[in-house]
Design a protein around this motif. Structure first.
Motif, mmCIF file in Angstrom:
data_model
loop_
_atom_site.group_PDB
_atom_site.id
_atom_site.type_symbol
_atom_site.label_atom_id
_atom_site.label_comp_id
_atom_site.label_asym_id
_atom_site.label_seq_id
_atom_site.Cartn_x
_atom_site.Cartn_y
_atom_site.Cartn_z
ATOM 1 N N VAL A 305 7.326 18.896 -15.779
ATOM 2 C CA VAL A 305 8.202 19.679 -14.909
ATOM 3 C C VAL A 305 8.175 20.955 -15.277
ATOM 4 C CG1 VAL A 305 10.294 19.240 -15.913
ATOM 5 C CG2 VAL A 305 10.111 19.489 -13.297
ATOM 6 N N PRO A 306 8.105 22.016 -14.428
ATOM 7 C CA PRO A 306 8.220 23.268 -14.664
ATOM 8 C C PRO A 306 9.794 23.484 -14.813
ATOM 9 C CG PRO A 306 7.026 23.228 -12.786
ATOM 10 C CD PRO A 306 7.200 21.785 -12.935
ATOM 11 N N PHE A 307 10.146 24.135 -15.696
ATOM 12 C CA PHE A 307 11.592 24.463 -15.946
ATOM 13 C C PHE A 307 12.742 24.959 -14.801
ATOM 14 C CE2 PHE A 307 9.902 24.540 -20.537
ATOM 15 C CZ PHE A 307 9.968 23.458 -20.699
ATOM 16 N N GLY A 308 11.663 25.675 -13.849
ATOM 17 C CA GLY A 308 12.412 26.043 -12.847
ATOM 18 C C GLY A 308 12.838 25.062 -11.706
ATOM 19 N N LYS A 309 12.285 23.791 -11.994
ATOM 20 C CA LYS A 309 12.089 22.541 -11.082
ATOM 21 C C LYS A 309 12.957 21.443 -11.367
ATOM 22 C CE LYS A 309 8.864 24.108 -8.153
ATOM 23 N NZ LYS A 309 8.181 23.066 -7.777
ATOM 24 N N MET A 310 13.520 21.344 -12.636
ATOM 25 C CA MET A 310 14.513 20.365 -13.234
ATOM 26 C C MET A 310 15.926 20.678 -13.040
ATOM 27 S SD MET A 310 13.888 18.557 -16.662
ATOM 28 C CE MET A 310 15.076 16.912 -17.203
ATOM 29 N N LEU A 311 16.788 19.905 -12.303
ATOM 30 C CA LEU A 311 18.046 19.990 -12.076
ATOM 31 C C LEU A 311 19.081 18.891 -12.838
ATOM 32 C CD1 LEU A 311 18.025 20.350 -8.089
ATOM 33 C CD2 LEU A 311 17.494 22.068 -9.943
ATOM 34 N N TYR A 312 20.494 19.271 -12.950
ATOM 35 C CA TYR A 312 21.290 18.371 -13.379
ATOM 36 C C TYR A 312 21.994 17.715 -12.556
ATOM 37 C CZ TYR A 312 25.568 16.210 -15.125
ATOM 38 O OH TYR A 312 26.297 15.177 -15.369
ATOM 39 N N SER A 313 22.094 16.112 -12.516
ATOM 40 C CA SER A 313 23.076 15.376 -11.812
ATOM 41 C C SER A 313 23.601 14.314 -12.480
ATOM 42 C CB SER A 313 22.554 15.063 -10.361
ATOM 43 O OG SER A 313 21.957 13.656 -10.400
ATOM 44 N N SER A 314 24.967 13.963 -11.992
ATOM 45 C CA SER A 314 25.461 12.853 -12.883
ATOM 46 C C SER A 314 25.206 11.634 -12.046
ATOM 47 C CB SER A 314 26.911 12.991 -13.101
ATOM 48 O OG SER A 314 27.523 13.227 -11.664
ATOM 49 N N ASP A 315 25.121 11.737 -10.718
ATOM 50 C CA ASP A 315 25.166 10.542 -9.699
ATOM 51 C C ASP A 315 26.573 9.712 -10.072
ATOM 52 O OD1 ASP A 315 24.649 9.282 -7.446
ATOM 53 O OD2 ASP A 315 23.514 7.796 -8.571
ATOM 54 N N ALA A 316 27.523 10.337 -10.433
ATOM 55 C CA ALA A 316 28.603 9.633 -10.813
ATOM 56 C C ALA A 316 29.160 9.005 -9.515
ATOM 57 C CB ALA A 316 29.743 10.487 -11.628
ATOM 58 N N PHE A 317 29.813 7.778 -9.485
ATOM 59 C CA PHE A 317 30.587 7.297 -8.311
ATOM 60 C C PHE A 317 31.747 6.525 -8.678
ATOM 61 C CE2 PHE A 317 31.500 3.692 -5.865
ATOM 62 C CZ PHE A 317 31.557 4.311 -4.476
ATOM 63 N N GLY A 318 32.936 6.786 -8.457
ATOM 64 C CA GLY A 318 34.141 6.018 -8.514
ATOM 65 C C GLY A 318 34.805 6.309 -10.027
ATOM 66 N N LEU A 319 33.872 6.048 -11.009
ATOM 67 C CA LEU A 319 34.606 6.118 -12.450
ATOM 68 C C LEU A 319 34.557 7.372 -13.044
ATOM 69 C CD1 LEU A 319 33.216 2.759 -14.129
ATOM 70 C CD2 LEU A 319 35.542 3.216 -13.349
ATOM 71 N N ALA A 320 35.743 7.824 -13.683
ATOM 72 C CA ALA A 320 35.600 9.188 -14.251
ATOM 73 C C ALA A 320 34.954 9.239 -15.447
ATOM 74 C CB ALA A 320 37.283 9.499 -14.758
ATOM 75 N N GLU A 321 34.544 7.983 -15.766
ATOM 76 C CA GLU A 321 33.792 8.022 -17.380
ATOM 77 C C GLU A 321 32.332 8.563 -16.881
ATOM 78 O OE1 GLU A 321 35.899 5.808 -16.648
ATOM 79 O OE2 GLU A 321 37.063 5.040 -18.269
ATOM 80 N N LEU A 322 32.064 8.176 -15.818
ATOM 81 C CA LEU A 322 30.496 8.610 -15.436
ATOM 82 C C LEU A 322 30.212 10.079 -15.235
ATOM 83 C CD1 LEU A 322 29.813 5.586 -13.064
ATOM 84 C CD2 LEU A 322 29.581 5.593 -15.494
#
Ligand SMILES: [Zn+2]
Length: 374
Positions: A305-322
């Protein structure tokens, strides 16, 4: 991996997450939110998984426990503190400046995006889910021939920074390389109406494709659920390579298309992000689910992946732990990949810092047009 990560983004942009559950949780409630699979009668605990290990290892100390506290001790401490306190501790520790929240999946009451962001002292943004929007229009009794105009009106009026398609869950990712015509849409909606479940669950090749194409035409950055998800997904149909004709056809619009999660097809997603200018990727949900092994998935994505094309997500749902684990494990995995390059002489430390900032925050800020944090 015990040393502090060396190359980390100061504060991350979490470009895909959901709301928090605010009710107090017993063991069954907690485990059923721990991943997207259902807890069955097998008696097998999700604490015995990479995710379960990570919860105890990293979240336990934030609740005042040892890193290897037993599941029973962890849950007892969680209950003693109460969800409000636990949510505040874990979400604020995630170090996130912006939460981009998918508000279209609410199987039980969840907090508002603004409440989530307030816990992290960050900003809230919304992504509108296309299928949920369309299902609401049908439930309101909008006629098939008025549907297209009302959809555009609803998307434009949403105030959202992007749209999300769950075609993967409904029809698979083999979307057509041309937008279905309005006539095709009207006749497809007629079929949906005659086969009406309550509540409406849109799963029609023409309608779901029409929704995705409409978001592109409206210039809304378009997220796709790709790959790994709950047992509603037919994973065989969720390889991002199936989107190739759609991606080839939409590139002239220059609207960002964001491939979420992608596991176990993250290398395929990295390839698509390399060859199509408007395509971006993350490894979202796979990071917390694979716990301490997530560094391998992050590194494998970075192969292409070109580094300008990668993103961060957690997809956390519901639990603060995630929210906390997504951020912590992503920072560690990204840093360990960059540290290897720096230690081997492939990259200077300043360059590694710049890449960490791009992937952790700047790429999302650019794609969604987010203001700089105040
Ligand atoms: Zn999601």
């Amino acid at each position: 991996m015990t040393a502090s990560p060396r190359f980390v983004t100061d504060r991350l942009v979490d470009h895909h997450c959901h709301g928090l559950v605010q009710r107090d949780l017993d063991r069954t409630g907690f485990e059923s939110l721990l991943n997207e699979g259902a807890v069955g009668s097998s008696g097998i605990s999700l604490f015995d998984s990479m995710l379960g290990i990570a919860v105890r290892r990293w979240c336990g100390p934030l609740l005042g426990l040892d890193a290897q506290a037993s599941p029973d001790v962890y849950l007892a401490r969680r209950a003693e503190l109460g969800s409000a306190d636990v949510n505040a501790r874990l979400v604020s520790a995630a170090g996130v400046s912006d939460f981009i929240v998918d508000t279209g999946f609410v199987p039980e009451p969840l907090c508002e995006p603004s409440e989530l962001a307030a816990l992290g002292e960050g900003a809230a943004h919304e992504v509108v889910r296309l299928e949920t929007t369309a299902e609401a229009l049908l439930a309101e009794g909008v006629a098939p021939d008025a549907f297209a105009a009302r959809l555009v009106e609803r998307l434009r009026g949403s105030g959202a920074v992007g749209a999300k398609s769950i075609a993967a869950y409904r029809i698979g990712l083999a979307l057509p390389p041309v937008k279905p015509t309005d006539e095709d849409l009207v006749s497809a909606l007629g079929e949906v109406a005659s086969d009406r479940s309550d509540p409406v669950r849109l799963a029609h090749p023409v309608v779901n494709a029409y929704l995705a194409w409409t978001a592109i035409e409206q210039g809304m950055p378009l997220q796709f659920h790709v790959g790994y998800g709950d047992n509603d997904v037919d994973l065989l149909d969720c390889d991002p390579l199936r989107l190739t004709p759609f991606l080839r056809a939409t590139r002239t619009y220059e609207v960002p298309v964001l491939l979420l999660h992608n596991y176990p097809f993250h290398r395929n997603a990295a390839y698509l992000a390399q060859v199509f200018d408007h395509v971006y990727m993350d490894v979202g949900l796979a990071v917390h689910n694979t716990g301490a092994f997530s560094d391998a998935i992050i590194r494998e994505s970075m192969e292409l992946v070109p580094f300008g094309k990668m993103l961060y997500s957690s997809d956390a749902f519901g639990l603060a732990e995630l929210y906390y684990l997504g951020s912590l494990l992503f920072r560690r995995g990204l840093s360990s990949a960059l540290e290897r390059l720096v230690n081997d002489g492939d990259l200077g430390a300043g360059e590694a810092e710049r890449i960490a900032a791009m992937i952790g925050a700047e790429n999302s800020r650019r794609v969604y047009g987010l203001p700089e944090p105040g």
